[in-house]
Write a protein that holds these residues in place. Structure first.
Motif, PDB file in Angstrom:
ATOM      1  N   GLU A 437     -22.264  -7.524  15.896  1.00  0.00           N
ATOM      2  CA  GLU A 437     -22.889  -8.668  15.211  1.00  0.00           C
ATOM      3  C   GLU A 437     -23.391  -9.690  16.232  1.00  0.00           C
ATOM      4  OE1 GLU A 437     -23.499 -12.410  13.327  1.00  0.00           O
ATOM      5  OE2 GLU A 437     -21.868 -12.024  14.751  1.00  0.00           O
ATOM      6  N   THR A 438     -22.600  -9.909  17.280  1.00  0.00           N
ATOM      7  CA  THR A 438     -23.004 -10.841  18.340  1.00  0.00           C
ATOM      8  C   THR A 438     -24.238 -10.341  19.076  1.00  0.00           C
ATOM      9  OG1 THR A 438     -20.708 -11.559  18.645  1.00  0.00           O
ATOM     10  CG2 THR A 438     -22.250 -12.017  20.439  1.00  0.00           C
ATOM     11  N   GLN A 439     -24.281  -9.053  19.375  1.00  0.00           N
ATOM     12  CA  GLN A 439     -25.440  -8.465  20.055  1.00  0.00           C
ATOM     13  C   GLN A 439     -26.692  -8.557  19.179  1.00  0.00           C
ATOM     14  OE1 GLN A 439     -24.345  -4.501  21.160  1.00  0.00           O
ATOM     15  NE2 GLN A 439     -23.096  -5.152  22.920  1.00  0.00           N
ATOM     16  N   LEU A 440     -26.512  -8.340  17.870  1.00  0.00           N
ATOM     17  CA  LEU A 440     -27.658  -8.426  16.967  1.00  0.00           C
ATOM     18  C   LEU A 440     -28.193  -9.856  16.916  1.00  0.00           C
ATOM     19  CD1 LEU A 440     -29.576  -7.325  14.855  1.00  0.00           C
ATOM     20  CD2 LEU A 440     -27.776  -7.657  13.123  1.00  0.00           C
ATOM     21  N   LYS A 441     -27.288 -10.819  16.795  1.00  0.00           N
ATOM     22  CA  LYS A 441     -27.717 -12.219  16.756  1.00  0.00           C
ATOM     23  C   LYS A 441     -28.432 -12.605  18.047  1.00  0.00           C
ATOM     24  CE  LYS A 441     -24.580 -15.497  16.843  1.00  0.00           C
ATOM     25  NZ  LYS A 441     -24.971 -16.416  17.929  1.00  0.00           N
ATOM     26  N   GLN A 442     -27.909 -12.160  19.183  1.00  0.00           N
ATOM     27  CA  GLN A 442     -28.535 -12.464  20.464  1.00  0.00           C
ATOM     28  C   GLN A 442     -29.888 -11.776  20.593  1.00  0.00           C
ATOM     29  OE1 GLN A 442     -27.285 -14.659  22.781  1.00  0.00           O
ATOM     30  NE2 GLN A 442     -29.312 -14.401  23.730  1.00  0.00           N
TER      31      GLN A 442
END
Length: 475
Positions: A437-442
């Motif tokens: 989820e963090t990678q997608l947001k970034q």
């Protein structure tokens, strides 16, 4: 009683249509630029400069038109001026007696038989009240510097018009950048809201699984922390959106307390870059700064011609008609008393002969200044072509980067989808899901940053190729 009936109705209307919504105005990029062209104060000031230059041209032209003046002089001599009359007006006399009576006899020079001058005489004569009224006319007949000056004044007016065009182009560029910045800020906010919605759904699902004993409480806490951080980021981004819209309104010349809505879609601005060499056949006159430089060269050439025409003679015509009256008392309005006419007509020729080589030095300086400006013109042409090449390369590089970021974003979305499915089926960990989820947001944030970088590069290329010249108004 009437007020009591109306007041709830007004409250109801304000509830349905709040003041902010009533004042909200929707603009796409082109409409924002057109609004700025009409309301930006810098453009208005540049337009006033054009009007001032137009008035200055008329002021200079007036020097070649007839100059007619009326005058009235009234003088009172408390003491009449004293004149010293030579002895010729007071010849020496001898007193002779005839028939016992004395008579003065003018003394004559025995050789010339002319009266012998006597003592000088102090005499005060004239009238204490004197007045002169009349009209005068002056007309320029020929002056080489005047006619050159007329051309220079009109050329200067063209320069101020081009300054207006420059202000319009610069405003269009500034509005475009501010609009895209506000648009990307809104897209970022939409992205945050979508992430919040996605994270809230995941949080609710994880909390339900925790209640049933399928996941640990720490998994719920991790999602709660991520959600809280995202809410803080949303609050900061909302302020950024408001600030970026205020900056857009400032560039447009719109009051910052107005409410504005952006209708331009990000997908509409993402066009593929041109691959052709735009600088090869580029007309440098499309760049307003180059066009202004050419006008300044023309002004210097006219200035050179003005100095050369300074060697030519100038011819002026004049005429005057006056009435003069002299009175021993103030009775100028007495129709029975005479006024004496005075009239004169003539021409005045001024021929320059020697000025200490001043004009020669001025001509020499101006010639060198023109050569300098022509060199600047050549430098500017080359620098414009180089600038276009650089801007085109920057646009292409940012577009390639954007495509890479888009692929990374799509890949991050697929990784998140797979991690979410694995987590729901119990074969994936919450750490793996949070990381995805963090990678997608970034990746989504990086993509929007890439979009902004590409749009700025696109605007810079449009500016360097003179595309913003279409916003010049013909007035």
């Amino acid at each position: 009683m009437r007020v009591n009936l109306i007041y709830p109705f007004v409250i109801l209307l304000l509830g349905i249509f709040p003041p902010e919504a009533l004042r909200a105005q929707s603009y796409n990029l082109e409409e924002s630029i057109q609004y700025a062209l009409d309301n930006n104060k810098n453009i208005q000031n540049a337009r006033f400069e054009e009007y001032i230059a137009e008035a200055q041209v008329k002021e200079y032209l007036s020097l070649g038109l007839p100059q007619v003046n009326a005058s009235l002089d009234l003088q009172y001599f408390a003491e009449l001026p004293t004149q010293i009359l030579p002895g010729l007006f007071n010849p020496a006399v001898d007193i002779v007696t005839i028939d016992g009576n004395p008579y003065p006899l003018t003394r004559l020079d025995p050789e010339t038989f002319q009266p012998i001058p006597g003592e000088e005489v102090e005499a005060a004569f004239g009238f204490p009240w004197q007045s002169t009224a009349g009209f005068s006319l002056n007309q320029l007949i020929f002056d080489g510097t005047y006619f050159t000056g007329v051309k220079a004044a009109k050329a200067l007016q063209e320069v101020t018009k081009k300054d207006l065009h420059r202000s319009q182009e610069e405003t269009a560029v500034a509005v475009s950048k501010a609009y895209y910045q506000a648009m990307i800020a809104e897209e970022n906010l939409n992205l945050i809201n979508a992430n919040l919605e996605r994270l809230k759904k995941l949080f609710d699902e994880t909390k339900a699984l925790n209640t049933e004993g399928f996941v640990e409480k720490i998994d719920v806490d991790r999602l709660q922390i991520s959600y809280n951080n995202l809410m803080l980021e949303k609050t900061n981004l909302e302020r950024l959106v408001a600030l970026s819209k205020d900056m857009l309104k400032f560039q447009m010349g719109m009051p910052v307390n107005e409410n504005i809505e952006l209708t331009e879609k990000m997908s509409e601005a993402l066009e593929s870059p041109a691959l052709a060499d735009l600088g090869a056949a580029f007309d440098p006159k499309l760049r307003i700064e180059y066009d202004i430089l050419q006008s300044q060269i023309q002004l210097q050439q006219l200035n050179l011609q003005r100095y050369k025409n300074g060697y030519l003679p100038s011819l002026n015509g004049f005429a005057s008609y006056q009435w003069n009256a002299q009175r021993s008392e103030f009775n100028f309005f007495d129709g029975a008393e005479p006024w004496f006419p005075i009239s004169v007509i003539g021409v005045s020729l001024n021929v320059p002969i020697f000025d200490g080589f001043r004009k020669k030095s001025q001509i020499s300086q101006t010639k060198y200044q023109i050569k300098q400006m022509e060199n600047y013109s050549d430098i500017m042409r080359n620098s414009i072509k180089l600038e276009i090449k650089n801007a085109q390369a920057q646009e292409l590089n940012s577009f390639n980067k954007l495509e890479s970021l888009e692929r990374t974003r799509d890949l991050a979305q697929r990784v998140f989808d797979v991690s979410q499915i694995k987590y729901k089926e119990g074969v994936g960990s919450s750490l793996e899901l949070n990381d995805a989820e963090t990678q997608l947001k970034q990746a989504e944030s990086n993509y929007l940053s890439g979009v902004f970088e590409y749009l700025m590069a696109k605007i810079e290329l449009q500016r360097s190729t003179g595309e913003f010249a279409r916003y010049r108004t013909a007035e």
